[in-house]
Design a protein around this motif. Structure first.
Motif, short mmCIF file in Angstrom:
data_model
loop_
_atom_site.label_atom_id
_atom_site.label_comp_id
_atom_site.label_asym_id
_atom_site.label_seq_id
_atom_site.Cartn_x
_atom_site.Cartn_y
_atom_site.Cartn_z
N VAL A 227 0.84 -1.19 0.00
CA VAL A 227 0.00 0.00 0.00
C VAL A 227 0.87 1.25 0.00
O VAL A 227 1.65 1.50 0.93
CB VAL A 227 -0.97 0.02 1.19
CG1 VAL A 227 -1.80 1.30 1.15
CG2 VAL A 227 -1.89 -1.19 1.14
N GLU A 228 0.73 2.05 -1.06
CA GLU A 228 1.49 3.30 -1.21
C GLU A 228 0.82 4.42 -0.43
O GLU A 228 1.45 5.07 0.39
CB GLU A 228 1.57 3.66 -2.69
CG GLU A 228 2.15 5.03 -3.00
CD GLU A 228 3.66 5.08 -2.83
OE1 GLU A 228 4.20 6.19 -2.73
OE2 GLU A 228 4.29 4.02 -2.79
N GLN A 229 -0.46 4.64 -0.70
CA GLN A 229 -1.18 5.67 0.03
C GLN A 229 -2.67 5.57 -0.28
O GLN A 229 -3.07 4.96 -1.28
CB GLN A 229 -0.69 7.07 -0.34
CG GLN A 229 -1.03 7.52 -1.76
CD GLN A 229 -0.62 8.97 -2.00
OE1 GLN A 229 0.53 9.24 -2.31
NE2 GLN A 229 -1.58 9.88 -1.86
N ILE A 230 -3.46 6.13 0.59
CA ILE A 230 -4.90 6.26 0.34
C ILE A 230 -5.09 7.44 -0.60
O ILE A 230 -4.53 8.53 -0.36
CB ILE A 230 -5.66 6.45 1.66
CG1 ILE A 230 -5.49 5.18 2.52
CG2 ILE A 230 -7.13 6.73 1.40
CD1 ILE A 230 -6.11 5.28 3.88
N VAL A 231 -5.84 7.24 -1.66
CA VAL A 231 -5.97 8.28 -2.68
C VAL A 231 -6.99 9.32 -2.25
O VAL A 231 -7.86 9.08 -1.41
CB VAL A 231 -6.35 7.67 -4.04
CG1 VAL A 231 -5.29 6.69 -4.51
CG2 VAL A 231 -7.71 6.99 -3.98
N ASP A 232 -6.84 10.53 -2.83
CA ASP A 232 -7.75 11.65 -2.62
C ASP A 232 -7.70 12.23 -1.21
O ASP A 232 -8.61 12.96 -0.80
CB ASP A 232 -9.21 11.27 -2.96
CG ASP A 232 -9.37 10.88 -4.42
OD1 ASP A 232 -8.66 11.46 -5.27
OD2 ASP A 232 -10.18 9.98 -4.71
N VAL A 233 -6.65 11.88 -0.46
CA VAL A 233 -6.40 12.56 0.81
C VAL A 233 -4.94 13.00 0.80
O VAL A 233 -4.14 12.52 0.00
CB VAL A 233 -6.70 11.65 2.03
CG1 VAL A 233 -8.13 11.15 2.00
CG2 VAL A 233 -5.73 10.48 2.09
N SER A 234 -4.57 13.89 1.71
CA SER A 234 -3.19 14.35 1.77
C SER A 234 -2.28 13.23 2.27
O SER A 234 -2.74 12.27 2.90
CB SER A 234 -3.08 15.57 2.70
OG SER A 234 -3.26 15.16 4.05
N ARG A 235 -0.99 13.37 1.99
CA ARG A 235 -0.06 12.34 2.43
C ARG A 235 -0.01 12.20 3.96
O ARG A 235 0.02 11.08 4.47
CB ARG A 235 1.33 12.59 1.85
CG ARG A 235 1.39 12.42 0.33
CD ARG A 235 2.82 12.43 -0.17
NE ARG A 235 3.52 11.21 0.19
CZ ARG A 235 3.48 10.09 -0.53
NH1 ARG A 235 2.76 10.02 -1.64
NH2 ARG A 235 4.16 9.03 -0.14
N PRO A 236 0.00 13.31 4.72
CA PRO A 236 -0.05 13.14 6.18
C PRO A 236 -1.33 12.43 6.64
O PRO A 236 -1.28 11.58 7.54
CB PRO A 236 0.01 14.58 6.71
CG PRO A 236 0.72 15.34 5.63
CD PRO A 236 0.24 14.73 4.36
N GLU A 237 -2.47 12.79 6.05
CA GLU A 237 -3.71 12.10 6.40
C GLU A 237 -3.63 10.63 6.03
O GLU A 237 -4.05 9.75 6.80
CB GLU A 237 -4.89 12.76 5.68
CG GLU A 237 -5.25 14.14 6.20
CD GLU A 237 -6.27 14.84 5.31
OE1 GLU A 237 -6.99 15.72 5.83
OE2 GLU A 237 -6.34 14.53 4.10
N SER A 238 -3.09 10.35 4.84
CA SER A 238 -2.96 8.96 4.40
C SER A 238 -2.09 8.16 5.36
O SER A 238 -2.43 7.03 5.73
CB SER A 238 -2.37 8.91 2.99
OG SER A 238 -2.10 7.57 2.60
N ALA A 239 -0.96 8.73 5.78
CA ALA A 239 -0.06 8.01 6.68
C ALA A 239 -0.75 7.67 8.00
O ALA A 239 -0.61 6.56 8.53
CB ALA A 239 1.20 8.85 6.94
N ALA A 240 -1.51 8.63 8.54
CA ALA A 240 -2.20 8.39 9.81
C ALA A 240 -3.29 7.34 9.65
O ALA A 240 -3.46 6.46 10.51
CB ALA A 240 -2.80 9.70 10.33
N LEU A 241 -4.04 7.42 8.55
CA LEU A 241 -5.09 6.45 8.32
C LEU A 241 -4.53 5.05 8.10
O LEU A 241 -5.06 4.06 8.64
CB LEU A 241 -5.93 6.86 7.11
CG LEU A 241 -6.81 8.10 7.29
CD1 LEU A 241 -7.39 8.54 5.94
CD2 LEU A 241 -7.94 7.81 8.28
#
Length: 319
Positions: A227-241
């Motif tokens: 998993v690289e990142q959750i799309v359509d959210v910011s990278r900091p938000e993605s990392a926390a999620l």
């Protein structure tokens, strides 16, 4: 409580081994031409318990492939290492992993260290960066260390169900990019493994919650490896999620750990589990030789009915 059915003079029994995942099946010889009723028991147990275990199964490569064909179409990998059997393209030998570091100018330990950037990095489903990851994997043990080398699986349907209702509803609408080589730390100077990753890049956008095509269960489709990142959210938000969802996915109560023996076979649903390969045996110096066959899978579909989408290198059913 064990469940199962009788066939001929043998009773096939399914005995759960953990509260949410894992069952041991006895009374069956996987090298035989199995009766359809036995195949049905095994198929139902895999769907219910996500991973099932067999002991004392003395399969050769041909019997391994024949057993897998009772449940689907085996994957034929385009690239395998020299340890895999030439005459059986469906079979991949895990000893191939030991070759990879040397191929790219690194000792195996350095290769692993550069790939695993977090403690959760090792958790994965097989080939999860593809748009059509395998439906299932059947792994058999040929040679195992006298201690160490266990594999652990986690039930992603139970992990989803264990989220609070508001978080489940939130997760239902999210999608995530899965990519080969996430978090790899390049070597200074010439890095042939980085070039290999770029030349053979595979990436897809999958629903964060996929609907299982047979059971209808909702599955928290997340892992630490791809998993690289959750799309359509910011990278900091993605990392926390991602940290929250990964911590949920591998909570101990959703897991089962298996002690391998020669002749052991594990058969798991690659759509509803992630697993963790052992990292406690490399320093022991004991050989660990395993053989796996994977079955072709479907393109995941989310709660909203949207399928996964390829980003690069993920043509459906081309391996």
């Amino acid at each position: 409580m064990a469940t199962g059915s009788s066939t001929g003079n043998r009773t096939v029994a399914v005995r759960p081994v953990a509260g949410h995942i894992g069952a041991e099946i006895t009374g069956v010889d996987l090298a035989e031409d199995l009766d359809e009723s036995v195949v049905a028991v095994i198929r139902e147990a895999v769907l219910r318990w996500k991973v099932v275990f067999f002991r004392d199964q003395w399969l050769d490569h041909a019997a391994h492939v024949a057993f897998a064909r009772r449940f689907g179409e085996p994957v034929v990998l385009g690239r395998r290492g020299s340890a895999s059997p030439v005459d059986f393209p469906e079979v991949e030998t895990t000893a191939d992993r030991l070759e990879l570091g040397g191929r790219f100018g690194m000792e195996h330990e350095e290769w692993l260290q550069r790939r695993r950037h977090t403690l959760l990095r090792g958790w994965h489903c097989d080939h999860g960066a593809r748009v059509d990851p395998p439906a299932a994997t059947i792994l058999r043990a040929e040679t195992v260390p006298p201690y160490g080398g266990d594999t652990t699986w986690s039930n992603l349907a139970a992990a989803y169900a264990g989220l609070s209702a508001p978080v489940r509803a939130f997760a239902d609408g999210l999608r995530a990019e899965h990519r080969l080589g996430v978090g790899y730390q390049p070597r200074p100077g010439d890095d042939s493994y980085l070039r290999h990753l770029l030349d053979h890049q595979v990436a897809s956008v999958h629903p964060l919650v996929r609907v299982h095509p047979h059971s209808g269960e909702r599955v928290l489709y997340v892992n630490g490896y791809y998993v690289e990142q959750i799309v359509d959210v910011s990278r900091p938000e993605s990392a926390a999620l991602l940290e929250m969802f990964l911590d949920q996915a591998v909570r101990p109560e959703y897991t089962v750990r298996f002690r391998w023996e020669p002749g052991s076979v594990a058969f798991w649903d690659n759509r509803a589990t992630i697993h963790l390969a052992p990292s406690d045996n490399a320093h022991l110096g004991f050989p660990r030789v395993m053989h796996r066959v994977m079955l072709h899978g479907e393109v995941p579909v989310g709660v909203d009915g949207r399928p996964s989408e390829p980003v690069t290198g993920t043509e459906v059913r081309r391996w």
